[in-house]
Design a protein around this motif. Sequence first.
Motif, PDB file in Angstrom:
ATOM      1  N   VAL A  46       0.849  -1.083  -0.213  1.00  0.00           N
ATOM      2  CA  VAL A  46      -0.093   0.122   0.005  1.00  0.00           C
ATOM      3  C   VAL A  46       0.815   1.241  -0.005  1.00  0.00           C
ATOM      4  O   VAL A  46       1.551   1.337   0.933  1.00  0.00           O
ATOM      5  CB  VAL A  46      -0.882   0.041   1.439  1.00  0.00           C
ATOM      6  CG1 VAL A  46      -1.752   1.331   1.191  1.00  0.00           C
ATOM      7  CG2 VAL A  46      -1.888  -1.175   1.166  1.00  0.00           C
ATOM      8  N   VAL A  47       1.022   1.864  -1.183  1.00  0.00           N
ATOM      9  CA  VAL A  47       1.948   2.902  -1.265  1.00  0.00           C
ATOM     10  C   VAL A  47       1.344   4.365  -1.128  1.00  0.00           C
ATOM     11  O   VAL A  47       0.272   5.097  -1.753  1.00  0.00           O
ATOM     12  CB  VAL A  47       2.558   2.951  -2.658  1.00  0.00           C
ATOM     13  CG1 VAL A  47       3.529   4.052  -3.021  1.00  0.00           C
ATOM     14  CG2 VAL A  47       2.929   1.485  -3.094  1.00  0.00           C
ATOM     15  N   VAL A  48       2.021   4.910   0.013  1.00  0.00           N
ATOM     16  CA  VAL A  48       1.460   6.424   0.083  1.00  0.00           C
ATOM     17  C   VAL A  48       1.860   7.360  -0.727  1.00  0.00           C
ATOM     18  O   VAL A  48       2.977   7.428  -1.261  1.00  0.00           O
ATOM     19  CB  VAL A  48       2.082   6.887   1.452  1.00  0.00           C
ATOM     20  CG1 VAL A  48       1.460   8.324   1.934  1.00  0.00           C
ATOM     21  CG2 VAL A  48       1.607   5.928   2.596  1.00  0.00           C
ATOM     22  N   GLU A  49       0.979   8.196  -1.399  1.00  0.00           N
ATOM     23  CA  GLU A  49       1.092   9.183  -2.217  1.00  0.00           C
ATOM     24  C   GLU A  49       0.505  10.612  -1.726  1.00  0.00           C
ATOM     25  O   GLU A  49      -0.546  10.755  -1.515  1.00  0.00           O
ATOM     26  CB  GLU A  49       0.538   9.047  -3.782  1.00  0.00           C
ATOM     27  CG  GLU A  49       0.761   9.881  -4.623  1.00  0.00           C
ATOM     28  CD  GLU A  49       0.180   9.578  -6.129  1.00  0.00           C
ATOM     29  OE1 GLU A  49      -0.701  10.406  -6.460  1.00  0.00           O
ATOM     30  OE2 GLU A  49       0.072   8.591  -6.537  1.00  0.00           O
ATOM     31  N   ASN A  50       1.505  11.512  -1.664  1.00  0.00           N
ATOM     32  CA  ASN A  50       1.102  12.916  -0.990  1.00  0.00           C
ATOM     33  C   ASN A  50       0.901  13.896  -2.154  1.00  0.00           C
ATOM     34  O   ASN A  50       1.725  13.950  -3.048  1.00  0.00           O
ATOM     35  CB  ASN A  50       2.181  13.664  -0.180  1.00  0.00           C
ATOM     36  CG  ASN A  50       2.665  12.529   1.092  1.00  0.00           C
ATOM     37  OD1 ASN A  50       3.382  11.779   1.122  1.00  0.00           O
ATOM     38  ND2 ASN A  50       1.852  13.122   2.037  1.00  0.00           N
ATOM     39  N   ARG A  51      -0.449  14.273  -2.176  1.00  0.00           N
ATOM     40  CA  ARG A  51      -0.905  15.238  -3.143  1.00  0.00           C
ATOM     41  C   ARG A  51      -1.558  16.338  -2.590  1.00  0.00           C
ATOM     42  O   ARG A  51      -2.567  16.607  -2.269  1.00  0.00           O
ATOM     43  CB  ARG A  51      -1.964  14.576  -4.031  1.00  0.00           C
ATOM     44  CG  ARG A  51      -1.323  13.738  -5.048  1.00  0.00           C
ATOM     45  CD  ARG A  51      -2.574  13.066  -6.050  1.00  0.00           C
ATOM     46  NE  ARG A  51      -2.079  12.566  -7.056  1.00  0.00           N
ATOM     47  CZ  ARG A  51      -2.121  12.701  -8.455  1.00  0.00           C
ATOM     48  NH1 ARG A  51      -2.848  14.087  -8.766  1.00  0.00           N
ATOM     49  NH2 ARG A  51      -1.483  11.931  -9.147  1.00  0.00           N
ATOM     50  N   SER A  52      -0.716  17.446  -1.962  1.00  0.00           N
ATOM     51  CA  SER A  52      -1.126  18.634  -1.183  1.00  0.00           C
ATOM     52  C   SER A  52      -1.628  19.634  -2.093  1.00  0.00           C
ATOM     53  O   SER A  52      -1.181  19.489  -3.294  1.00  0.00           O
ATOM     54  CB  SER A  52       0.206  19.156  -0.555  1.00  0.00           C
ATOM     55  OG  SER A  52       1.404  19.406  -1.140  1.00  0.00           O
ATOM     56  N   GLY A  53      -2.205  20.524  -1.576  1.00  0.00           N
ATOM     57  CA  GLY A  53      -2.591  21.806  -2.115  1.00  0.00           C
ATOM     58  C   GLY A  53      -4.127  22.061  -2.214  1.00  0.00           C
ATOM     59  O   GLY A  53      -4.887  21.127  -1.915  1.00  0.00           O
ATOM     60  N   GLY A  54      -4.547  22.998  -2.157  1.00  0.00           N
ATOM     61  CA  GLY A  54      -6.089  23.510  -2.366  1.00  0.00           C
ATOM     62  C   GLY A  54      -6.796  23.154  -1.042  1.00  0.00           C
ATOM     63  O   GLY A  54      -7.944  22.896  -1.013  1.00  0.00           O
ATOM     64  N   ASN A  55      -6.099  23.369   0.024  1.00  0.00           N
ATOM     65  CA  ASN A  55      -6.568  22.810   1.461  1.00  0.00           C
ATOM     66  C   ASN A  55      -6.987  21.486   1.500  1.00  0.00           C
ATOM     67  O   ASN A  55      -7.796  21.187   2.287  1.00  0.00           O
ATOM     68  CB  ASN A  55      -7.426  23.851   2.015  1.00  0.00           C
ATOM     69  CG  ASN A  55      -7.241  25.221   2.204  1.00  0.00           C
ATOM     70  OD1 ASN A  55      -6.267  25.593   2.813  1.00  0.00           O
ATOM     71  ND2 ASN A  55      -7.266  26.069   1.215  1.00  0.00           N
ATOM     72  N   GLY A  56      -6.403  20.720   0.597  1.00  0.00           N
ATOM     73  CA  GLY A  56      -6.511  19.116   0.711  1.00  0.00           C
ATOM     74  C   GLY A  56      -7.735  18.895  -0.507  1.00  0.00           C
ATOM     75  O   GLY A  56      -7.916  17.638  -0.668  1.00  0.00           O
ATOM     76  N   SER A  57      -8.141  19.768  -1.276  1.00  0.00           N
ATOM     77  CA  SER A  57      -9.207  19.531  -2.225  1.00  0.00           C
ATOM     78  C   SER A  57      -8.536  18.909  -3.287  1.00  0.00           C
ATOM     79  O   SER A  57      -9.385  18.171  -4.079  1.00  0.00           O
ATOM     80  CB  SER A  57      -9.918  20.738  -2.540  1.00  0.00           C
ATOM     81  OG  SER A  57      -8.749  21.719  -3.237  1.00  0.00           O
ATOM     82  N   ILE A  58      -7.293  19.373  -3.684  1.00  0.00           N
ATOM     83  CA  ILE A  58      -6.795  18.596  -5.001  1.00  0.00           C
ATOM     84  C   ILE A  58      -6.651  17.006  -4.978  1.00  0.00           C
ATOM     85  O   ILE A  58      -7.038  16.382  -5.602  1.00  0.00           O
ATOM     86  CB  ILE A  58      -5.292  19.017  -5.179  1.00  0.00           C
ATOM     87  CG1 ILE A  58      -5.515  20.605  -5.676  1.00  0.00           C
ATOM     88  CG2 ILE A  58      -4.582  18.474  -6.328  1.00  0.00           C
ATOM     89  CD1 ILE A  58      -4.044  21.483  -5.758  1.00  0.00           C
ATOM     90  N   ALA A  59      -6.174  16.668  -3.685  1.00  0.00           N
ATOM     91  CA  ALA A  59      -5.992  15.035  -3.629  1.00  0.00           C
ATOM     92  C   ALA A  59      -7.704  14.522  -3.436  1.00  0.00           C
ATOM     93  O   ALA A  59      -7.690  13.474  -4.003  1.00  0.00           O
ATOM     94  CB  ALA A  59      -5.242  14.607  -2.328  1.00  0.00           C
ATOM     95  N   THR A  60      -8.382  15.045  -2.674  1.00  0.00           N
ATOM     96  CA  THR A  60      -9.759  14.574  -2.700  1.00  0.00           C
ATOM     97  C   THR A  60     -10.580  14.443  -3.834  1.00  0.00           C
ATOM     98  O   THR A  60     -11.141  13.520  -4.291  1.00  0.00           O
ATOM     99  CB  THR A  60     -10.350  15.430  -1.705  1.00  0.00           C
ATOM    100  OG1 THR A  60      -9.730  15.542  -0.409  1.00  0.00           O
ATOM    101  CG2 THR A  60     -12.151  14.773  -1.175  1.00  0.00           C
TER     102      THR A  60
END
Length: 305
Positions: A46-60
């Motif tokens: 299970v590989v963690v991928e950080n996608r920060s930005g947009g107060n969390g909206s980009i990853a979501t």
Amino acid sequence: MSVARAQEAWPDRPIRLVVPFAPGGVTDSIGRLSAEWLSNRLGKPVVVENRSGGNGSIATEFVAASRPDGYTLLVASASQFAVLPALTPVRYDPVQSFAPISIVASNPFALAVPAKLGVSNLQEFVALAKRDDTLNYASAGNGSGSHLTMALFLRRAGIEMQHVPYRGGGPATQDLLAGRVAAYFGNPAEVVPQAQGGTVRIIATSGSTRVPELPDVPTVAEQGVAGLVTETWNGLAAPAGTPPAVVARIAEAMRPACQDAAFRASLARLGVDPVCNGPAEMGARVAADLPVWKEAVQISGATLD
């Protein structure tokens, strides 16, 4: 391969777990703990991928639009699912766009005041605020959980205080210690060590039950201010349409984690309480949180910095 056979074979390759923030924070840490636990139980990385930005909206938004096959998951939080949609337009629906899996951990907020303020409980604090209209309070930033929780509390208690926003809980706590602000509804991990040192006093917590680390500190509701229960949480979610059997398998794989001593100790070091519930419980929590944080945003007038 048929859909049924694909579900039976799941997982047959690595799973991606997307974190909405940069490495190093509580959400990221909970995601990495969960990823390691699931890797060991599911037999695939299970590989963690950080996608920060947009107060969390980009990853979501990314996960919401991903293929619903169980190979892309989100480290979800109350911030992305209940607070952010009340603060700004987002390209996802916290209920319709996701299949909830499990809330891994949660924590309420703790109301801390400088010891020299001279109050020892919530009633004394409210009485002081009614006498002194110059009192101010810190928050971790406009629209943060600490800001919105205090806004709800002030409305419920019928008092007013000046809001002093900071860029994070660290600076807010430092000015609380220095006595430059009269109160801060912070994460227990931020203020409990200070209270143990005697510099600040914790007079209430915002959850439905008392904090294990603070067994002698009553909740806000216990002290007569009704209608205030706020907690922040982190958990796992999949894109809507992910096969229920896959969702259930992930949830069942996570459930024993919160009974594991090492996993619990890791969460305790982050200042959060173990939960590890299932899809139905997580879905109910999201539904219950939405009107609470929407009201808090409206009361506070919060906007994104």
